[in-house]
Design an enzyme around this catalytic site. Structure first.
Site, mmCIF file in Angstrom:
data_model
loop_
_atom_site.group_PDB
_atom_site.id
_atom_site.type_symbol
_atom_site.label_atom_id
_atom_site.label_comp_id
_atom_site.label_asym_id
_atom_site.label_seq_id
_atom_site.Cartn_x
_atom_site.Cartn_y
_atom_site.Cartn_z
ATOM 1 C CG HIS A 181 4.853 9.333 -16.089
ATOM 2 N ND1 HIS A 181 4.444 8.016 -15.987
ATOM 3 C CD2 HIS A 181 4.230 9.989 -15.064
ATOM 4 C CE1 HIS A 181 3.625 7.885 -14.962
ATOM 5 N NE2 HIS A 181 3.484 9.070 -14.382
ATOM 6 C CB ALA A 182 7.353 4.476 -19.192
ATOM 7 C CE1 TYR A 213 -1.519 10.111 -17.092
ATOM 8 C CE2 TYR A 213 0.585 9.768 -16.029
ATOM 9 C CZ TYR A 213 -0.715 10.212 -15.970
ATOM 10 O OH TYR A 213 -1.209 10.761 -14.822
ATOM 11 C CB CYS A 251 0.423 12.169 4.693
ATOM 12 S SG CYS A 251 -0.675 11.372 3.497
ATOM 13 C CB CYS A 266 -2.740 19.079 2.528
ATOM 14 S SG CYS A 266 -2.298 17.756 3.691
ATOM 15 C CD GLN A 294 -18.148 14.417 14.814
ATOM 16 O OE1 GLN A 294 -18.308 13.976 13.686
ATOM 17 N NE2 GLN A 294 -18.970 15.278 15.376
ATOM 18 C CE LYS A 326 -11.425 7.014 8.412
ATOM 19 N NZ LYS A 326 -12.742 7.667 8.314
ATOM 20 C CB VAL A 340 -17.491 26.897 26.155
ATOM 21 C CG1 VAL A 340 -17.637 28.414 26.023
ATOM 22 C CG2 VAL A 340 -16.028 26.503 25.981
#
Length: 645
Positions: free
Chosen positions: A165-166, A170, A342, A363, A421, A431, A458
């Site tokens: 990880h570069a 980090y 997602c 999630c 909603q 969105k 109901v």
């Protein structure tokens, strides 16, 4: 649609992958306090392997013991090999390939006050006289050596490949970037010197792994929001050096946590799908490295297009596999309609990761994340008829799970459509995917065979007629109204009616309420109104948004010229103005239209709960019916109730 390229094999040195989909390293908070692999992590990874993923990487795995934070995986000592071997064995037994991401976190390890923070140059600590020192040469040499030793352990633990990880602020990235690195020795100054730490680490890794094991490297495409930082040209030159040192594959990400560019690391719905692909394509073309594209690639059609256009050799599909661990299999088998997509909300993955209240990530679309074993669905021995009041996202979740368990759920929705909603939220700018997800979930409920009654409120009479064994109340909430003079004037409406198209606003508009919904209404009205002013009682707007969505929304409001007034209380509405009290002064804001967006209140269901109590029918309330909160909470509660009935 057939995704022939996406599901074609690829061979990288001795690593043979069945498809070109990579499950990336994502923080989970599922490791033990002392950094060991848990069964929870194994179940989480294996679910994605069984779901058809080609290559699974661990979350970031610390290489240097003094800089290894708690609750993150570590490979910094031999004692961790056994647990990591258990993980790779499980992945292999499920038919997958396992990679480990070697990580030295720098400033990111500050979550653990006992962990050493390694940085290239001195940094003043804001609000104190303390200056955090840059790393000594001795520490640098130890850190480089630790990458090599971690690589040796990775081989012993049975990993098929390694990723260095570069990126993302980090340690390797911090040394590489002139924004962070102000050193004047051999590790600072020119690009070659700033790259020295990473190149030495790559060589140390390469010396400790078999010749036929490929080495991946994650980089950022450029330094966004960091003045004088890395350009894509710098990254290309660095990648050429890394290739010569032994890197085989470049994984092109974007972002840093020292600026608003953190939005690119876990990109919310506000960012365009595939927003970073062109950068990956350029790096691939100019370096000749096998390249992985990253950045909101959340469906197979987009992934296939990227590969067919020769922009990358592989793609990262991360959060889509969090939302649906069967994403790969469903895509390959032509069952895209059944995929739980997602939506880039970040509520469970990123917000859950940085939250001190959530023990591990979750999630919104998949409450079983991190509970794969516990939440496995089994058929019931005692099928029940379950009446579900409300066809919003929570009601749909409950119905689908109940149906899969063998129950007979009946959804009764008062309106003429499903999604509630969550679908309404999709009317806000950027969105649209949320609306699509809500409508898709409704169709999935229909496809599962759930009985659905629209335009059906109901009532106690309906309950008596249906005679259910249990009842779930998921009727949500309704917009709160203002209790001030002028609140009922004809030029006053609410956020829900604006977003649903039931009402319009024009001219000079004042939005009362600067939370998520108020700001989305303001954005929605951009271009439709002469001017927009948002009034908020608190000291800042967007307090209820997660960090990354907040960055995007605030940038949009600034670009669109939306005015915000904070620490202001609305005390009266007049025909052509809103009267506010701010800092002890009374002011009038001229306006033609007023939109109230001060929150929502649970709808009353006392008649239902009372009837159920009197007739011995178990009754469960979930989501906003309990109290107005985020969709994450609503879906999680619905899922839990549906699993215990």
């Amino acid at each position: 649609m057939a995704y022939n390229k996406l599901f074609s094999e690829i061979k990288i040195k001795g690593l043979e992958l069945k498809n070109r989909i990579m499950f990336p390293a994502m923080g989970t908070k599922m490791a033990t306090e002392d950094k060991f692999v848990t069964q929870q992590i194994i179940d989480y990874q294996v679910a994605r392997v069984v779901g058809g993923c080609g290559l699974n990487f661990t979350e970031v795995c610390s290489v240097y013991a003094p800089a290894s934070p708690k609750k993150f995986l570590s490979i910094a000592e031999d004692k961790y090999i056994q647990g990591l071997k258990k993980l790779t064995d499980a992945i292999h037994e499920a038919g997958g390939k396992a990679g480990v991401q070697l990580w030295l976190g720098g400033l990111a390890v500050a979550s653990d006050p006992e962990a050493m923070i390694i940085i290239p140059s001195d940094i003043p600590v804001q609000g104190t006289d303390y200056i955090m020192p840059g790393a000594s040469l001795e520490t640098i040499k130890e850190a480089v050596k630790s990458f090599g030793e971690a690589a040796r352990r990775a081989v012993e633990a049975g990993f098929d490949t390694i990723e260095f990880h570069a990126g993302h602020n980090y340690v390797p990235h911090s040394f590489l970037s002139p924004f962070f690195n102000k050193r004047e020795d051999e590790y600072g100054g020119s690009l070659e010197n700033r790259a020295r730490f990473s190149i030495e680490a790559i060589k140390a890794i390469r010396e400790n792994i078999p010749e036929d094991m490929p080495l991946f490297m994650r980089v950022v495409a450029q330094d966004d929001y960091l003045e004088g930082g890395l350009t894509i040209e710098d990254i290309i030159e660095f990648c050429k050096m890394a290739k010569e040192a032994g890197v085989d594959v470049v994984d092109v990400s974007r972002g840093n946590f020292s600026s608003a560019a953190i939005k690119f690391e876990v990109p919310p719905v506000d960012l365009q799908r595939g927003f970073n692909v062109k950068n990956a394509a350029r790096i691939r073309k100019e370096t000749g490295l096998i390249t992985v594209a990253v950045g909101r690639i959340n469906d197979a059609a987009l992934a296939e297009e990227i590969l067919e256009n020769d922009q990358a050799d592989m793609v990262v599909i991360g959060r889509s596999q969090l939302a649906d661990p069967e994403f790969c299999n469903k895509s390959k088998d032509g069952k895209e309609d059944s995929i739980i997509k997602c939506v880039g909300c970040n509520q469970g993955c990123y917000d859950g990761f940085v939250s001190t209240e959530m023990p591990f990530i979750t999630c919104l679309r998949n409450p079983a994340l991190g509970r794969e074993a516990e939440y496995k669905i089994f058929k019931t021995d005692t099928p029940k008829k379950v009446l579900i009041a409300g066809g919003g996202i929570a009601g749909l979740e409950a119905a689908i799970i109940l149906k899969k368990r063998g129950h007979n759920p009946i959804i009764c929705e008062a309106s003429d459509s499903l999604g509630g909603q969550f679908a309404l939220a999709g009317a806000a700018p950027r969105k649209e995917e949320m609306k699509e997800a809500a409508l898709s979930r409704g169709q999935q409920a229909i496809n599962e065979g759930v009985e659905i009654k629209l335009n059906t409120l109901v009532t106690t009479e309906l309950i008596e007629e249906i005679n259910p064994d249990e009842v779930i109340i998921a009727i949500g909430s309704a917009p709160m109204s203002l209790n001030i003079p002028g609140a009922n004037l004809p030029n006053v409406t609410n956020s829900h009616d604006i977003l649903s198209g039931k009402a319009i606003a024009s001219g000079k508009v004042v939005v009362i309420g600067g939370g998520l919904v108020g700001l989305e209404v303001a954005e929605y009205l951009n271009g439709k109104a002469e001017s927009i002013t948002v009034v908020e009682m608190l000291d800042e707007v967007a307090k209820d948004l997660g960090q990354l969505r907040k960055i995007c929304v605030m940038e949009s409001l600034y670009t669109e010229g939306v005015n915000t007034v904070t620490n202001a209380k609305c005390i009266e509405i007049e025909n052509n103005s809103v009267v506010i009290e701010k800092d002890g002064n009374i002011e009038k804001l001229p306006c033609d239209s007023v939109i109230v967006a001060i929150g929502a209140r649970s709808r009353n269901f006392d008649n239902i709960s009372k009837y159920c109590e009197e007739n011995g029918i178990p009754c469960h309330a979930v989501g906003d019916a309990v109290r107005a909160r985020r969709a994450l909470n609503a879906v999680a509660e619905a899922s839990e109730v549906a699993r215990v009935i």
